[in-house]
Design a protein around this motif. Sequence first.
Motif, PDB file in Angstrom:
ATOM      1  N   PHE A 218       0.803  -1.137  -0.131  1.00 22.81           N
ATOM      2  CA  PHE A 218       0.143  -0.238   0.160  1.00 22.81           C
ATOM      3  C   PHE A 218       0.827   1.533  -0.005  1.00 22.81           C
ATOM      4  O   PHE A 218       0.250   2.262  -0.547  1.00 22.81           O
ATOM      5  N   GLY A 219       1.856   1.267   0.729  1.00 23.98           N
ATOM      6  CA  GLY A 219       2.768   2.424   0.782  1.00 23.98           C
ATOM      7  C   GLY A 219       2.043   3.658   1.333  1.00 23.98           C
ATOM      8  O   GLY A 219       1.151   3.610   2.057  1.00 23.98           O
ATOM      9  N   ALA A 220       2.085   4.794   0.693  1.00 26.39           N
ATOM     10  CA  ALA A 220       1.296   5.959   0.914  1.00 26.39           C
ATOM     11  C   ALA A 220       0.024   6.222   0.032  1.00 26.39           C
ATOM     12  O   ALA A 220      -0.381   7.290  -0.297  1.00 26.39           O
ATOM     13  N   ALA A 221      -0.243   5.133  -0.794  1.00 28.86           N
ATOM     14  CA  ALA A 221      -1.205   5.268  -1.867  1.00 28.86           C
ATOM     15  C   ALA A 221      -2.583   5.662  -1.259  1.00 28.86           C
ATOM     16  O   ALA A 221      -2.884   5.277  -0.319  1.00 28.86           O
ATOM     17  N   ARG A 222      -3.039   6.424  -2.103  1.00 27.17           N
ATOM     18  CA  ARG A 222      -4.571   6.691  -1.906  1.00 27.17           C
ATOM     19  C   ARG A 222      -5.788   5.452  -2.571  1.00 27.17           C
ATOM     20  O   ARG A 222      -5.181   4.968  -3.339  1.00 27.17           O
ATOM     21  N   GLN A 223      -6.748   5.474  -1.588  1.00 28.66           N
ATOM     22  CA  GLN A 223      -7.759   4.579  -2.175  1.00 28.66           C
ATOM     23  C   GLN A 223      -8.094   5.004  -3.629  1.00 28.66           C
ATOM     24  O   GLN A 223      -8.238   6.169  -3.570  1.00 28.66           O
ATOM     25  N   ASP A 224      -8.641   4.006  -4.722  1.00 30.84           N
ATOM     26  CA  ASP A 224      -9.097   4.416  -5.693  1.00 30.84           C
ATOM     27  C   ASP A 224     -10.143   5.406  -5.837  1.00 30.84           C
ATOM     28  O   ASP A 224     -11.280   5.261  -5.059  1.00 30.84           O
ATOM     29  N   GLY A 225     -10.035   6.594  -6.420  1.00 33.49           N
ATOM     30  CA  GLY A 225     -11.100   7.568  -6.734  1.00 33.49           C
ATOM     31  C   GLY A 225     -11.193   8.454  -5.265  1.00 33.49           C
ATOM     32  O   GLY A 225     -12.249   9.257  -5.173  1.00 33.49           O
ATOM     33  N   GLU A 226     -10.500   8.356  -4.299  1.00 31.67           N
ATOM     34  CA  GLU A 226     -10.444   9.057  -3.229  1.00 31.67           C
ATOM     35  C   GLU A 226      -9.253   9.926  -2.920  1.00 31.67           C
ATOM     36  O   GLU A 226      -8.198   9.712  -3.648  1.00 31.67           O
ATOM     37  N   ASN A 227      -9.348  11.040  -2.238  1.00 32.91           N
ATOM     38  CA  ASN A 227      -8.182  11.816  -1.729  1.00 32.91           C
ATOM     39  C   ASN A 227      -8.109  12.273  -0.593  1.00 32.91           C
ATOM     40  O   ASN A 227      -8.940  13.102  -0.078  1.00 32.91           O
ATOM     41  N   PRO A 228      -7.073  11.608   0.142  1.00 36.83           N
ATOM     42  CA  PRO A 228      -7.120  11.980   1.505  1.00 36.83           C
ATOM     43  C   PRO A 228      -6.001  13.157   1.767  1.00 36.83           C
ATOM     44  O   PRO A 228      -5.560  13.615   3.051  1.00 36.83           O
ATOM     45  N   LEU A 229      -5.755  13.926   0.856  1.00 37.59           N
ATOM     46  CA  LEU A 229      -4.844  15.028   0.990  1.00 37.59           C
ATOM     47  C   LEU A 229      -5.493  16.273   0.771  1.00 37.59           C
ATOM     48  O   LEU A 229      -4.871  17.437   0.472  1.00 37.59           O
ATOM     49  N   GLY A 230      -6.884  16.383   0.924  1.00 38.98           N
ATOM     50  CA  GLY A 230      -7.550  17.514   0.968  1.00 38.98           C
ATOM     51  C   GLY A 230      -7.374  18.710   1.747  1.00 38.98           C
ATOM     52  O   GLY A 230      -6.573  18.431   2.941  1.00 38.98           O
TER      53      GLY A 230
END
Length: 364
Positions: A218-230
């Motif tokens: 997973f690393g620091a990848a975001r879930q598909d279609g989502e943005n945890p960096l808003g």
Amino acid sequence: MRIGDLHTEAGGVINDVTIAYRRWGEFRGDPDGMNNLVLIEHALTGDTNVADWWCDLLGPGRALDTDAWCIVCTNVIGGCQGSTGPASEHPDGGRWGSRFPAISIRDQVTAEKQFLDALGVSRIHAVLGGSMGGARTLEWAMMYPDKVNAVCVIAVSARASAWQIGIQSAQISAIERDPAWQGGDFYDTGASPDAGLAAARRIAHLTYRGEQELDERFGAARQDGENPLGTFRDPAQRFAVESYLQYHGRKLVERFDAGSYVTLTEALNRHNIGRGRGGLNKALAACTVPTMIVGVDTDILYPYHQQEHLSRNVGELMGIARISSPVGHDAFLAEFRQMDRILRRFFVLSVLDEDAQEDDGYLI
């Protein structure tokens, strides 16, 4: 199977206990002497279906050879897969809930011994299991050394460490802080502490898997279609690993009881083979049952040095094996090829030891 009342180590009583079990293979031999009965001990949220969680190891010609061995797996007392636990009906009415006594690993083994007594079997060839199952296996060797020929103790320690108690107490707290918990008496209220149980599982799962494996996946990848960096934190916008952990939390809620999770996790906190036996090393040295020790090199929950400690001090060491895997603690459930070799070697050695005991007149 009903086994009567269970009197706990701490002074509680669980009335009219039922122990669920499954069996593979045919029993052969003497119920009071040499036979082919092997008791498998499941982990914390495991169950009796060894054919599911150790599917590549169980069957004709496999490491757990059902042509050669009679394999039995019980559901632990306090569990929720057929054995008596907090969700079971209380003899006085309602569910056990908060009336269910705290239990120890020794109580779990006592219940299994009563189960075997009810079957009419007083001696077994071997006991083996991992994690909480490994703790039960170790206690079998300590409590009933004259009832078992050999044990294989996998991915566990001689006692709960401060780290283990701390992380496991955090899981218990997550459940108890859920408003639906209601002091353990949530049964038949129309609500259950699902959120707390799912959170506990997420915490636990991080200790079951290896840091290397999770980072590679997973690393620091975001879930598909989502943005945890808003601009603002949004729980609906997740990193991929968050989605993975939430999935495992939901899956546990679907199949496990929160009361059992608290009860069994507390039993792990109480695990200490040195209690009342003069301390860890003295207790281990007095163990006369041939013991195979197995650990995982990347285990965060039960680090490999804890299995090394067991191997250095146990009275009758059969051998020590190390599973090499990025998976972490759960490697004993995932690395089938390595476990296959280890268990095959264990059974070869256990039969050799049994033959030697018979020649010495130790077994009748």
